[in-house]
Design an enzyme around this catalytic site. Structure first.
Site, mmCIF file in Angstrom:
data_model
loop_
_atom_site.group_PDB
_atom_site.id
_atom_site.type_symbol
_atom_site.label_atom_id
_atom_site.label_comp_id
_atom_site.label_asym_id
_atom_site.label_seq_id
_atom_site.Cartn_x
_atom_site.Cartn_y
_atom_site.Cartn_z
ATOM 1 N N TYR A 142 -4.914 4.711 -7.801
ATOM 2 C CA TYR A 142 -5.045 4.524 -6.702
ATOM 3 C C TYR A 142 -6.582 4.223 -6.090
ATOM 4 C CZ TYR A 142 -5.762 6.399 -1.728
ATOM 5 O OH TYR A 142 -6.117 6.588 -0.221
ATOM 6 N N TYR B 261 0.848 -1.192 0.005
ATOM 7 C CA TYR B 261 0.012 0.039 -0.085
ATOM 8 C C TYR B 261 0.822 1.127 0.118
ATOM 9 C CZ TYR B 261 -4.187 2.823 1.197
ATOM 10 O OH TYR B 261 -5.306 3.716 1.124
#
Lengths: 391, 125
Positions: free
Chosen positions: A339, A289
């Site tokens: 994203y 992440y």
């Protein structure tokens, strides 16, 4: 490596159109992604008996409601919930789905994330300007001028740099390495080559972050189907097996704490490694992440792959870039790929492990660490995934 | 709405009231008197649920800082800085930074926190 039998499998994968334009609501994109994932798994809608929904913490509850069940006319659900743990939610949905199929509570669980931050009248920058609470005092971030997740993460990043005696060029290799992956990935949004010179000349957003240190938001949705490991071969898609997972949630009190863990990621990693009977040395690729470049460095250290303070040199040596020994964020990640919060690393892992990563395809992706990170480093969830049912 | 609109959160009211009276406050456990991180509703050391607010001395050291090069609100035209300060009482506090956005700063540098017209800010001591 100790032997590990897969606990569950990811048997389906689907996308709702990824775009920088508003093409439909998050809810509509979720429907699209779920239908695609169910079809990809070779299942009928009535075989889906679990639905776990992950919406952006910045979106209102009605943006992705439980009514998805009605939207999709899923008549046989035996489990359904919204999971809300910010950027760690998507990995958590996969974990809870795995536990449901392991216990027989459900057989095929769909996990979905969808978001539509970019609207006709809202830019990506505006959509993510809301302060992230890190002070403990409600409303105080705004009064200090600390807007956006960018500012909150930049504060931790600057402390990291100062603590280890690094300068603001330490993040460049992360951004450059991920762009190199993105260049060869037709699904990635930022594919133009990024040179070190161009990186250094890019505008500051919140120092020490330049524009290429920040994730590239899009509208879109990702859905995956989680099934029992024993059923993984039934569908048409190459199965992806889940061997371990973990979570860790703690505050972040900086680098001069009381000898306590820096973040909860360490705990999440240890739990996942123990479950799979592996060590960090067994990890052959990572999908981390990476809402900000700095998070990749910290994660490599927190998950035990690099020693504290050594990730910058590891990434600068090219180890995580194409051709490196530990490929990381092999579609470009959130920085250059797209994203969609916690689903970005899961999507990249699925594509690699299914052999669908095109020019970025790894010969042998091996055991992959997939991470989720929420809040300002407070909430962590990790998955260990492989092509092999048995390690 | 102004970024300085008062918070309606009851836990943080004593902090804001302190500022209005020109006083910087921090939290301690009402039972064991140890300093608690801002936001703690219980003591992390003795499990007591009572917290009390005390005036802070206004001294600390610089943990971290960021420099905004892009503006987000009219009240904060860029460039400007925001700092994370560890108060001498042992807890971290986020603060607006008073001083040039280009001035060299050093982690660990001694800082002063001042409260003027109800607003707190930090600067090099």
């Amino acid at each position: 490596m100790a032997s590990s039998q897969a606990k569950a499998a990811l048997t389906g994968f689907g996308l709702g159109q990824l775009s920088r334009n508003f093409t439909g609501s998050a809810r509509q994109l979720a429907v699209e992604a779920i239908l695609a994932a169910v079809k990809d798994a070779g299942l009928r809608r009535d075989e889906i008996d679990g639905l776990l929904i992950n919406r952006s913490p910045l979106a209102p509850p009605e943006a992705l409601p439980l009514h998805l069940q009605e939207d999709l006319q899923l008549a046989n659900l035996r489990m359904m919930s919204g999971i809300e743990a910010e950027g760690s939610s998507a990995a958590q949905t996969v974990q809870y789905a795995a536990m449901a199929v392991m216990t027989g509570m459900a057989r095929h669980v769909v996990c979905v994330f969808a978001d539509d931050p970019i609207r006709p009248a809202t830019t990506a920058g505006q959509a993510f300007a809301e302060p992230v609470p890190i002070s403990g005092i409600e409303g105080w971030e705004k009064q200090c001028g600390l807007f956006g997740a960018t500012g909150a993460y930049a504060m931790a990043a600057q402390e990291y740099l100062a603590h280890y005696g690094l300068d603001d060029t330490a993040f460049a290799p992360v951004a450059l390495g991920q762009r190199a992956w993105a260049e060869r990935n037709p699904r990635a949004f930022l594919r133009a080559p990024l040179t070190r010179e161009a990186y250094l000349a890019a505008p500051w957003i919140v120092e020490p972050f330049r524009l290429p240190d920040c994730a590239y938001p899009v509208n879109g949705a990702v859905a995956v189907v989680v099934s029992a490991a024993a059923r993984a071969q039934d569908g048409p898609a190459p199965p992806v097996y889940l061997h371990g997972w973990g979570q860790g949630h703690g505050g972040f009190q900086g680098f001069h704490g009381r000898g306590e863990a820096l973040t909860g990621a360490g705990r999440a990693g240890r739990m996942a490694y123990a479950m799979a009977g592996v060590t960090p040395a067994d990890i052959s690729a990572c999908q981390i992440y990476d809402a900000f470049s700095f998070v990749v460095l910290l994660a490599l250290e927190e998950y035990g792959i690099c020693k504290p303070g050594e990730a910058a040199a590891f990434v600068a040596a090219g180890e995580t870039a194409p051709g490196g020994r530990l490929p990381c964020n092999t579609g470009g990640g959130q920085l250059s790929g797209f994203y969609l919060q916690g689903m970005t690393p899961i999507a990249e892992a699925m594509l690699q492990l299914r052999g669908e990563s095109g020019d970025n395809q790894l010969q042998n992706p091996g055991l992959m660490l997939v991470t989720g990170n929420g809040g300002r480093l407070e909430y962590h969830a990790a998955l260990l995934m492989s092509r092999e049912a048995r390690l | 709405m102004s970024v300085f609109a008062p918070s309606t959160d009851t836990w943080s009211q004593p902090f804001y009231e302190g500022l209005a009276q020109g006083e910087l406050r921090y939290c301690v456990c009402a039972a064991c008197s140890r300093a608690l991180p801002y936001g703690a509703r219980v003591c992390r050391y003795c499990d007591s649920a009572g917290i009390a607010w005390r005036p802070a001395a206004g001294a600390g050291r610089l943990c971290a800082w960021v420099t905004y090069r892009r503006g987000f609100a009219p009240e904060f035209p860029p460039p400007y800085r925001v700092a994370m300060v560890e108060l001498q009482e042992g807890v971290r506090l986020l603060l607006p930074w008073q001083g040039g956005a280009e001035d060299p700063l050093r982690q660990g540098a001694p800082v002063r926190v001042t409260v003027e017209s109800g607003r707190a800010s930090a600067h090099l001591a």
